[in-house]
Scaffold this motif. Structure first.
Motif, PDB file in Angstrom:
ATOM      1  N   ARG A  14       0.831  -1.192   0.000  1.00 42.76           N
ATOM      2  CA  ARG A  14       0.000   0.000   0.000  1.00 42.76           C
ATOM      3  C   ARG A  14       0.877   1.259   0.000  1.00 42.76           C
ATOM      4  O   ARG A  14       1.825   1.381   0.787  1.00 42.76           O
ATOM      5  N   ARG A  15       0.567   2.192  -0.864  1.00 46.42           N
ATOM      6  CA  ARG A  15       1.360   3.410  -1.002  1.00 46.42           C
ATOM      7  C   ARG A  15       0.861   4.463  -0.024  1.00 46.42           C
ATOM      8  O   ARG A  15      -0.270   4.944  -0.149  1.00 46.42           O
ATOM      9  N   PRO A  16       1.671   4.842   0.951  1.00 46.16           N
ATOM     10  CA  PRO A  16       1.222   5.858   1.915  1.00 46.16           C
ATOM     11  C   PRO A  16       0.832   7.152   1.226  1.00 46.16           C
ATOM     12  O   PRO A  16       1.402   7.533   0.203  1.00 46.16           O
ATOM     13  N   GLY A  17      -0.173   7.818   1.795  1.00 44.00           N
ATOM     14  CA  GLY A  17      -0.618   9.085   1.248  1.00 44.00           C
ATOM     15  C   GLY A  17      -1.536   8.955   0.056  1.00 44.00           C
ATOM     16  O   GLY A  17      -1.883   9.968  -0.568  1.00 44.00           O
ATOM     17  N   HIS A  18      -1.974   7.731  -0.249  1.00 40.85           N
ATOM     18  CA  HIS A  18      -2.845   7.489  -1.404  1.00 40.85           C
ATOM     19  C   HIS A  18      -4.043   6.636  -0.991  1.00 40.85           C
ATOM     20  O   HIS A  18      -3.995   5.881  -0.014  1.00 40.85           O
ATOM     21  N   THR A  19      -5.098   6.736  -1.783  1.00 42.31           N
ATOM     22  CA  THR A  19      -6.270   5.905  -1.554  1.00 42.31           C
ATOM     23  C   THR A  19      -5.903   4.437  -1.737  1.00 42.31           C
ATOM     24  O   THR A  19      -4.838   4.104  -2.268  1.00 42.31           O
ATOM     25  N   LEU A  20      -6.789   3.559  -1.293  1.00 43.77           N
ATOM     26  CA  LEU A  20      -6.528   2.126  -1.360  1.00 43.77           C
ATOM     27  C   LEU A  20      -6.794   1.584  -2.760  1.00 43.77           C
ATOM     28  O   LEU A  20      -7.478   2.206  -3.567  1.00 43.77           O
ATOM     29  N   GLU A  21      -6.267   0.413  -3.004  1.00 43.83           N
ATOM     30  CA  GLU A  21      -6.572  -0.279  -4.255  1.00 43.83           C
ATOM     31  C   GLU A  21      -8.065  -0.583  -4.333  1.00 43.83           C
ATOM     32  O   GLU A  21      -8.738  -0.768  -3.309  1.00 43.83           O
ATOM     33  N   ALA A 371     -24.035  10.982   1.652  1.00 50.46           N
ATOM     34  CA  ALA A 371     -24.419   9.721   1.019  1.00 50.46           C
ATOM     35  C   ALA A 371     -24.306   9.816  -0.500  1.00 50.46           C
ATOM     36  O   ALA A 371     -23.868   8.866  -1.167  1.00 50.46           O
ATOM     37  N   ASP A 372     -24.678  10.953  -1.052  1.00 56.83           N
ATOM     38  CA  ASP A 372     -24.549  11.149  -2.500  1.00 56.83           C
ATOM     39  C   ASP A 372     -23.085  11.105  -2.926  1.00 56.83           C
ATOM     40  O   ASP A 372     -22.742  10.530  -3.970  1.00 56.83           O
ATOM     41  N   LEU A 373     -22.200  11.686  -2.121  1.00 59.77           N
ATOM     42  CA  LEU A 373     -20.777  11.691  -2.448  1.00 59.77           C
ATOM     43  C   LEU A 373     -20.182  10.292  -2.326  1.00 59.77           C
ATOM     44  O   LEU A 373     -19.354   9.877  -3.153  1.00 59.77           O
ATOM     45  N   VAL A 374     -20.599   9.556  -1.305  1.00 61.79           N
ATOM     46  CA  VAL A 374     -20.114   8.184  -1.145  1.00 61.79           C
ATOM     47  C   VAL A 374     -20.553   7.323  -2.319  1.00 61.79           C
ATOM     48  O   VAL A 374     -19.787   6.483  -2.820  1.00 61.79           O
ATOM     49  N   ARG A 375     -21.781   7.529  -2.787  1.00 61.38           N
ATOM     50  CA  ARG A 375     -22.255   6.782  -3.956  1.00 61.38           C
ATOM     51  C   ARG A 375     -21.377   7.061  -5.173  1.00 61.38           C
ATOM     52  O   ARG A 375     -20.981   6.146  -5.904  1.00 61.38           O
ATOM     53  N   LEU A 376     -21.041   8.329  -5.375  1.00 60.73           N
ATOM     54  CA  LEU A 376     -20.162   8.673  -6.495  1.00 60.73           C
ATOM     55  C   LEU A 376     -18.781   8.040  -6.321  1.00 60.73           C
ATOM     56  O   LEU A 376     -18.167   7.573  -7.286  1.00 60.73           O
ATOM     57  N   GLY A 377     -18.304   8.030  -5.084  1.00 59.38           N
ATOM     58  CA  GLY A 377     -17.016   7.410  -4.822  1.00 59.38           C
ATOM     59  C   GLY A 377     -17.026   5.924  -5.124  1.00 59.38           C
ATOM     60  O   GLY A 377     -16.064   5.389  -5.694  1.00 59.38           O
ATOM     61  N   GLN A 378     -18.121   5.245  -4.752  1.00 65.54           N
ATOM     62  CA  GLN A 378     -18.210   3.804  -5.026  1.00 65.54           C
ATOM     63  C   GLN A 378     -18.254   3.534  -6.524  1.00 65.54           C
ATOM     64  O   GLN A 378     -17.620   2.593  -7.014  1.00 65.54           O
ATOM     65  N   LEU A 379     -19.003   4.354  -7.263  1.00 69.15           N
ATOM     66  CA  LEU A 379     -19.017   4.199  -8.720  1.00 69.15           C
ATOM     67  C   LEU A 379     -17.615   4.375  -9.284  1.00 69.15           C
ATOM     68  O   LEU A 379     -17.200   3.660 -10.192  1.00 69.15           O
ATOM     69  N   GLY A 380     -16.866   5.314  -8.720  1.00 71.08           N
ATOM     70  CA  GLY A 380     -15.530   5.577  -9.228  1.00 71.08           C
ATOM     71  C   GLY A 380     -14.550   4.457  -8.958  1.00 71.08           C
ATOM     72  O   GLY A 380     -13.816   4.034  -9.863  1.00 71.08           O
ATOM     73  N   VAL A 381     -14.521   3.945  -7.709  1.00 69.42           N
ATOM     74  CA  VAL A 381     -13.556   2.884  -7.396  1.00 69.42           C
ATOM     75  C   VAL A 381     -13.923   1.574  -8.089  1.00 69.42           C
ATOM     76  O   VAL A 381     -13.079   0.673  -8.199  1.00 69.42           O
ATOM     77  N   PRO A 384     -13.001   0.483 -14.136  1.00 64.58           N
ATOM     78  CA  PRO A 384     -11.681  -0.062 -14.509  1.00 64.58           C
ATOM     79  C   PRO A 384     -10.591   1.005 -14.607  1.00 64.58           C
ATOM     80  O   PRO A 384      -9.398   0.691 -14.503  1.00 64.58           O
ATOM     81  N   ALA A 385     -10.986   2.263 -14.801  1.00 65.42           N
ATOM     82  CA  ALA A 385      -9.990   3.331 -14.933  1.00 65.42           C
ATOM     83  C   ALA A 385      -9.449   3.796 -13.582  1.00 65.42           C
ATOM     84  O   ALA A 385      -8.475   4.567 -13.550  1.00 65.42           O
ATOM     85  N   TYR A 386     -10.052   3.353 -12.476  1.00 64.45           N
ATOM     86  CA  TYR A 386      -9.624   3.835 -11.160  1.00 64.45           C
ATOM     87  C   TYR A 386      -8.195   3.411 -10.851  1.00 64.45           C
ATOM     88  O   TYR A 386      -7.813   2.251 -11.054  1.00 64.45           O
ATOM     89  N   ARG A 387      -7.429   4.355 -10.329  1.00 63.97           N
ATOM     90  CA  ARG A 387      -6.107   4.106  -9.779  1.00 63.97           C
ATOM     91  C   ARG A 387      -6.020   4.886  -8.464  1.00 63.97           C
ATOM     92  O   ARG A 387      -6.562   5.982  -8.361  1.00 63.97           O
TER      93      ARG A 387
END
Length: 424
Positions: A14-21, A371-381, A384-387
């Protein structure tokens, strides 16, 4: 699900300072691991004490597949049990909140005392030993009116440190003499870690929370000084000066206010009392108290807002007139329950001392926006383009602290003694 070896590699790399895989947010097997390694082994926030005000009052909560029953006894202590009959395993109490005498299984009538002892079981024969069939206990710790539980056989002992540090901050608000004014449940369409990450920063607040930023200043949760224009630099400087001045005043009144930050400990937590905007009294749209009946022995309304965060599943806001608690429980890889409870003085009268809408508006609207923001976050992670992307060192240090804490806990579970914390 990735293999144990693959998960261990993800944890180590896991890369510190970054979101998770992405796997950590989307994989059902990882959620099962989270429940086993995090929610079933660590102290989690379960309820506010006023949810069980009288002997016989009980609440239930679901922690993964496990159901827990909390029951207040005649001695006013709160005890916890697995919500499972010791006869054939039937669920004992289905309601979220209710009142009981003894705990009675509706299936075959086995009955248990407030201590979890089996006191009645018909047709079991002379050789049946009731003492061997009591309810399975759950560790419970009440910290100034906030009830934490741990499902592990041997819970983390450092909760003693959290209690010692936090009771001076919390006790003046006198939760023992509060009552529940309102409670809401909201299912967010995202992984529980996205819910916690979203809570641990206010980078998003200015553009997404028009109600919350009436009483709360964005500068209270970090900012980049070199990116502020002259006007905003002056505003930030004024706010930081206000923190110093108000902390000195509040602490002179016996209210600890300075930051306590132990988010990387096994039982991680952080607290700080911050000035509120406007009248400086409460999390309301007019920034004035929502309840005329102040808590504890408070005589001054403008006591700011004490924020208290715990790993892995709660945050709380304590003000002069009311308290708001938040509990987070995973329901699925992309579903999370957020339970919010508003508490006021037990003698406050609805319609006279407070109005529920005025009390709850800011956080009801903020919860939905989150909740709306979390939903957008889940769609993003899930794309396939998520890093994994970088956290802001100025506005997201507590998000990094949560992610690092989570990785430490998984690492210690998968390879005991190998986590970053174990190596320190």
């Amino acid at each position: 699900m990735p293999s144990p070896e693959e998960i261990s590699a993800l944890v180590r790399n896991r890369r510190p300072g970054h979101t998770l895989e992405a796997t950590f947010y989307t994989d059902p097997g990882i959620l099962d691991l989270d429940i086993e390694a995090i929610f079933h082994r660590h102290w989690i926030f379960a309820a506010a004490g006023p949810e069980l005000p009288e002997p016989g009052d009980c609440v239930t909560l679901e922690v993964g597949a496990a159901s827990v029953l909390l029951l207040r006894g005649e001695d006013m202590a709160v005890r916890g049990f697995r919500n499972v009959c010791r006869h054939r395993g039937a669920r004992l109490v289905e309601a979220r909140s209710t009142t009981v005498g003894n705990v009675v299984c509706r299936y075959h009538g086995w009955s248990y005392s407030e201590d979890g002892e089996l006191i009645h079981a018909e047709h079991m024969g002379e050789d049946f030993d009731r003492s061997c069939h009591g309810l399975i206990p759950v560790h419970v710790r009440d910290i100034a009116g906030l009830v934490f539980i741990c499902l592990a056989g041997e819970p983390p002992e450092d909760i003693d440190g959290m209690a010692a540090a936090m009771e001076p901050y919390l006790l003046p608000h006198d939760l023992a003499n509060c009552k529940v004014a309102h409670q809401s449940e909201l299912v967010e369409e995202g992984n529980w870690k996205l819910t916690l990450e979203n809570n641990r920063e206010c980078y998003h607040c200015e553009t997404n929370h028009p109600q919350l930023t009436v009483p709360l200043s964005e500068f209270g949760f970090g900012f980049s000084p070199d990116e502020l224009d002259e006007r905003r630099s002056d505003e930030a400087a004024a706010y930081m000066a206000a923190i110093e001045e108000r902390h000195a005043h509040w602490q002179s009144c016996g209210l600890p206010s300075s930051e306590v930050n132990r988010l990387r400990e096994v039982t991680g937590f952080r607290a700080m009392r911050l000035p509120l905007m406007g009248a400086g009294e409460s999390h309301t749209l007019d920034t004035k108290v929502a309840s005329k009946k102040l808590l504890g022995r408070f005589r001054e309304a403008a006591l700011g807002g004490l924020s208290f965060w715990t790993q892995p599943n709660s945050w709380h806001h304590f003000m002069s007139d009311h308290v708001v608690t938040f509990s987070v429980l995973p329901l699925g890889p992309d579903k999370t329950l957020v339970r919010t409870t508003w508490l006021v003085h037990k003698d406050a009268i609805e319609g006279q001392d407070y109005k529920t809408d005025h009390l709850t508006t800011v956080w009801t609207m903020t919860n939905q926006e989150d909740a709306d923001l979390v939903r957008l976050g889940q769609l993003g992670v899930s794309d396939p383009a998520y890093r994994p992307g970088p956290y802001s060192p100025f506005t997201e240090p507590m998000v990094e602290a949560f992610a690092a804490w989570y990785i430490d806990r998984l690492g210690e579970f998968l390879e005991p003694g190998s986590s970053a914390m174990a190596a320190e």
